[in-house]
Design a protein around this motif. Structure first.
Motif, PDB file in Angstrom:
ATOM      1  N   ILE A   1     -23.213   2.816  45.885  1.00 61.96           N
ATOM      2  CA  ILE A   1     -23.673   4.131  45.422  1.00 61.96           C
ATOM      3  C   ILE A   1     -22.492   4.982  44.970  1.00 61.96           C
ATOM      4  CG2 ILE A   1     -24.750   6.286  46.189  1.00 61.96           C
ATOM      5  CD1 ILE A   1     -26.526   4.550  48.024  1.00 61.96           C
ATOM      6  N   ASN A   2     -21.397   4.915  45.712  1.00 60.93           N
ATOM      7  CA  ASN A   2     -20.187   5.642  45.361  1.00 60.93           C
ATOM      8  C   ASN A   2     -19.749   5.309  43.938  1.00 60.93           C
ATOM      9  OD1 ASN A   2     -17.186   5.975  45.162  1.00 60.93           O
ATOM     10  ND2 ASN A   2     -17.371   6.708  47.263  1.00 60.93           N
ATOM     11  N   TYR A   3     -19.699   4.021  43.628  1.00 64.55           N
ATOM     12  CA  TYR A   3     -19.223   3.615  42.304  1.00 64.55           C
ATOM     13  C   TYR A   3     -20.283   3.769  41.229  1.00 64.55           C
ATOM     14  CZ  TYR A   3     -14.550   2.385  43.523  1.00 64.55           C
ATOM     15  OH  TYR A   3     -13.228   2.481  43.887  1.00 64.55           O
ATOM     16  N   MET A   4     -21.543   3.761  41.592  1.00 67.29           N
ATOM     17  CA  MET A   4     -22.584   4.097  40.626  1.00 67.29           C
ATOM     18  C   MET A   4     -22.365   5.518  40.111  1.00 67.29           C
ATOM     19  SD  MET A   4     -26.718   4.364  41.199  1.00 67.29           S
ATOM     20  CE  MET A   4     -26.500   5.687  42.425  1.00 67.29           C
ATOM     21  N   ASP A   5     -22.048   6.433  41.020  1.00 68.69           N
ATOM     22  CA  ASP A   5     -21.859   7.823  40.630  1.00 68.69           C
ATOM     23  C   ASP A   5     -20.536   8.058  39.919  1.00 68.69           C
ATOM     24  OD1 ASP A   5     -24.326   8.521  41.620  1.00 68.69           O
ATOM     25  OD2 ASP A   5     -23.576   9.063  43.597  1.00 68.69           O
ATOM     26  N   ARG A   6     -19.580   7.143  40.107  1.00 70.36           N
ATOM     27  CA  ARG A   6     -18.347   7.235  39.329  1.00 70.36           C
ATOM     28  C   ARG A   6     -18.521   6.674  37.925  1.00 70.36           C
ATOM     29  NH1 ARG A   6     -13.228   5.587  43.226  1.00 70.36           N
ATOM     30  NH2 ARG A   6     -14.155   6.192  45.235  1.00 70.36           N
ATOM     31  N   SER A   7     -19.287   5.597  37.812  1.00 70.70           N
ATOM     32  CA  SER A   7     -19.312   4.830  36.563  1.00 70.70           C
ATOM     33  C   SER A   7     -20.456   5.187  35.634  1.00 70.70           C
ATOM     34  CB  SER A   7     -19.382   3.336  36.878  1.00 70.70           C
ATOM     35  OG  SER A   7     -20.627   3.014  37.478  1.00 70.70           O
TER      36      SER A   7
ATOM     37  N   LEU B   1     -14.080   1.042  34.427  1.00 73.95           N
ATOM     38  CA  LEU B   1     -15.000   2.053  34.928  1.00 73.95           C
ATOM     39  C   LEU B   1     -15.284   3.143  33.888  1.00 73.95           C
ATOM     40  CD1 LEU B   1     -16.201   2.007  37.797  1.00 73.95           C
ATOM     41  CD2 LEU B   1     -14.634   3.853  38.389  1.00 73.95           C
ATOM     42  N   THR B   2     -14.440   3.240  32.877  1.00 78.37           N
ATOM     43  CA  THR B   2     -14.597   4.331  31.910  1.00 78.37           C
ATOM     44  C   THR B   2     -14.731   3.832  30.467  1.00 78.37           C
ATOM     45  OG1 THR B   2     -12.169   4.599  31.839  1.00 78.37           O
ATOM     46  CG2 THR B   2     -13.402   6.000  33.376  1.00 78.37           C
ATOM     47  N   TRP B   3     -13.661   3.252  29.919  1.00 80.26           N
ATOM     48  CA  TRP B   3     -13.629   2.931  28.496  1.00 80.26           C
ATOM     49  C   TRP B   3     -14.294   1.611  28.124  1.00 80.26           C
ATOM     50  CZ3 TRP B   3     -12.633   6.014  24.568  1.00 80.26           C
ATOM     51  CH2 TRP B   3     -11.872   7.170  24.781  1.00 80.26           C
ATOM     52  N   PHE B   4     -14.538   0.740  29.077  1.00 82.19           N
ATOM     53  CA  PHE B   4     -14.995  -0.620  28.769  1.00 82.19           C
ATOM     54  C   PHE B   4     -16.260  -0.672  27.911  1.00 82.19           C
ATOM     55  CE2 PHE B   4     -16.895  -4.718  30.642  1.00 82.19           C
ATOM     56  CZ  PHE B   4     -16.360  -5.499  29.625  1.00 82.19           C
ATOM     57  N   PRO B   5     -17.352   0.035  28.265  1.00 86.41           N
ATOM     58  CA  PRO B   5     -18.538  -0.026  27.386  1.00 86.41           C
ATOM     59  C   PRO B   5     -18.262   0.486  25.969  1.00 86.41           C
ATOM     60  CG  PRO B   5     -19.131   0.823  29.546  1.00 86.41           C
ATOM     61  CD  PRO B   5     -17.634   0.798  29.496  1.00 86.41           C
ATOM     62  N   THR B   6     -17.467   1.556  25.872  1.00 87.53           N
ATOM     63  CA  THR B   6     -17.110   2.074  24.545  1.00 87.53           C
ATOM     64  C   THR B   6     -16.308   1.044  23.762  1.00 87.53           C
ATOM     65  OG1 THR B   6     -17.101   4.352  25.377  1.00 87.53           O
ATOM     66  CG2 THR B   6     -15.902   3.934  23.335  1.00 87.53           C
ATOM     67  N   TYR B   7     -15.402   0.345  24.449  1.00 86.94           N
ATOM     68  CA  TYR B   7     -14.615  -0.704  23.800  1.00 86.94           C
ATOM     69  C   TYR B   7     -15.515  -1.780  23.208  1.00 86.94           C
ATOM     70  CZ  TYR B   7     -11.594  -4.881  23.579  1.00 86.94           C
ATOM     71  OH  TYR B   7     -10.935  -6.024  23.186  1.00 86.94           O
ATOM     72  N   LEU B   8     -16.496  -2.220  23.974  1.00 83.28           N
ATOM     73  CA  LEU B   8     -17.388  -3.270  23.481  1.00 83.28           C
ATOM     74  C   LEU B   8     -18.259  -2.800  22.324  1.00 83.28           C
ATOM     75  CD1 LEU B   8     -18.634  -4.978  26.793  1.00 83.28           C
ATOM     76  CD2 LEU B   8     -16.795  -5.712  25.254  1.00 83.28           C
TER      77      LEU B   8
END
Length: 431
Positions: free
Chosen positions: A26-32, A258-265
């Motif tokens: 849950i912690n990382y869901m709210d971060r990512s 956690l941040t740029w990866f989806p944008t990169y793809l």
């Protein structure tokens, strides 16, 4: 002659570990979730890559800055009280993001989430140090740390589907509601080793006999009071600086995913948004395998009599070297090979993610929370800096400089563990 058979230890520590695992997910869901929503947010609000880099990093500004105070809180407040309190607060901040209509509002919400999540990982480490004997600790840390990888591997496609049908605002509403529900559940389910009714004396003795610090939060009288000398103690040892610097390097690769990866793809590799969500899960699964392999292998080496220098350092050194392979994605146009290189790099990141075990092994007993806070503070600086650095390094047509930067940082982390830490032994308490 009647002899009673020995009482078998209960295994309640594994139930506690399951609670931590879910909390980490849950912690990382709210971060990512911001990375999933990023493309839609930037499109709707007309934001640039530099502005998105600021939003991505806002969480880490406060998260990193408050690691030391957060670690102090962990040494002062029982996890049963502290954890649900901070979880409700960061979940409310997550939910409020759904109402944001400006970059300032998004930055403010992300910074608020960082404030309230700051004590979470020092708390995780303190709980595991209290509940697990040393010979099981790397495995325990690997299992709860794997929550950040396995959770994101399976949650990323789910979060993308939620956004597809409910929009990016609905994504934040649902994420926040889940965290609030789990905070209530934690309060009713968690107890310290001494307070847990299901723990028998044999399990307490098993934990204590092999370095489990079950006494760390026994009574108010035994609870530590903060001293500025304690803070100085956290910064004067070379071996601690070795793990601090290593955590900064480890975090630089992780925060990219956690941040740029989806944008990169989507933007730089031209993948369909839905398809990118499923492909994005592959590196997270690789990291999940890496962290579990690392933890169980490390503990197995300890049980076989290998020194901590080998058993604890080897997975991290190998992992840091493998992380350098992210640079390989710059030399191919094939989607398969891009995902392959990123998966190998993130597998290496997973191998190196048991670094928290060094805090359990090196920190003076009464300063585990504080030194865990310093450790996560310096690691958090990567989350504060890396998204902004990437925002400046990339152009509209090329992401290559960013991947070179991350690969170089990973190699620096390898050197840190190799040359700075030295012998793995607990630092003597000077109090």
């Amino acid at each position: 002659m009647n002899t009673k058979p020995p009482v078998r230890p209960t295994r309640k520590r594994y139930q506690i570990l399951a609670l931590i695992f879910v909390t980490v997910v849950i912690n990382y869901m709210d971060r990512s979730n911001i990375s999933v929503a990023a493309f839609a947010i930037s499109d709707e609000l007309g934001l640039t890559t530099v502005q998105m880099g600021l939003i991505f990093s806002a969480f880490a500004w406060t998260y990193s800055a408050l690691q030391i105070p957060g670690g102090i809180l962990v040494d002062q407040i029982r996890p049963r009280i502290l954890y649900p309190a901070i979880m409700i607060l960061w979940s409310v901040a997550t939910l409020v993001q759904g109402f944001a209509n400006s970059i300032a509002a998004l930055v403010g919400c992300r910074a608020a989430i960082g404030v309230f999540e700051a004590p979470s990982y020092p708390a995780n480490n303190k709980i595991v140090t209290s509940w697990f004997p040393e010979k099981e600790r790397a495995s325990a840390i690997a299992i709860y740390t794997s929550g950040q990888f396995i959770g994101l591997a399976f949650l990323t496609p789910a979060l993308i589907l939620i956004q597809t049908y409910l929009g990016w605002r609905g994504l934040f509403f649902i994420s926040g509601a889940i965290g609030i529900f789990w905070a209530v559940a934690w309060y009713f389910l968690y107890r310290s080793p001494q307070e847990h009714r299901g723990v028998n004396r044999a399990e307490l003795e098993l934990i204590a006999a092999d370095g489990g610090l079950i006494e760390t939060s026994v009574t108010d009288e035994e609870r530590n009071t903060f001293s500025w000398k304690d803070l100085g103690e956290a910064f004067i040892h070379r071996k601690l600086w070795g793990v601090y610097l290593g955590q900064f390097c480890l975090g630089s690769l992780f925060i990219f995913f956690l941040t740029w990866f989806p944008t990169y793809l989507v933007k730089y590799r031209g993948l369909d948004f839905i398809k990118s969500g499923f492909l994005a899960s592959v590196p997270f699964l690789a990291a999940f395998v890496g962290v579990l392999l690392s933890g169980f292998t490390s503990d197995a080496l300890v049980r076989k009599g290998y020194t901590p220098e080998i058993a604890r350092k080897a997975p991290i050194l190998i992992g840091m070297l493998l992380s350098v392979s992210i640079i390989g994605a710059n030399y191919t146009d094939s989607t398969f090979w891009v995902i392959f290189f990123l998966s190998v790099a993130f597998f290496g990141n997973g191998l190196a993610s048991i670094a928290w075990v060094f805090i359990s092994l090196l920190a003076p007993r009464r300063l585990i929370g504080l030194i865990g806070g310093v450790f996560n503070f310096i690691g958090g600086l990567a989350a504060a800096l890396t998204p902004i650095v990437i925002g400046y390094l990339v152009t509209d047509s090329s992401f290559e400089p960013a991947l070179f930067y991350i690969g170089a940082i990973a190699f620096l982390g390898f050197c840190s563990y190799l040359f700075l830490i030295g012998k793995v032994e607990r630092i003597a308490d000077r109090k």
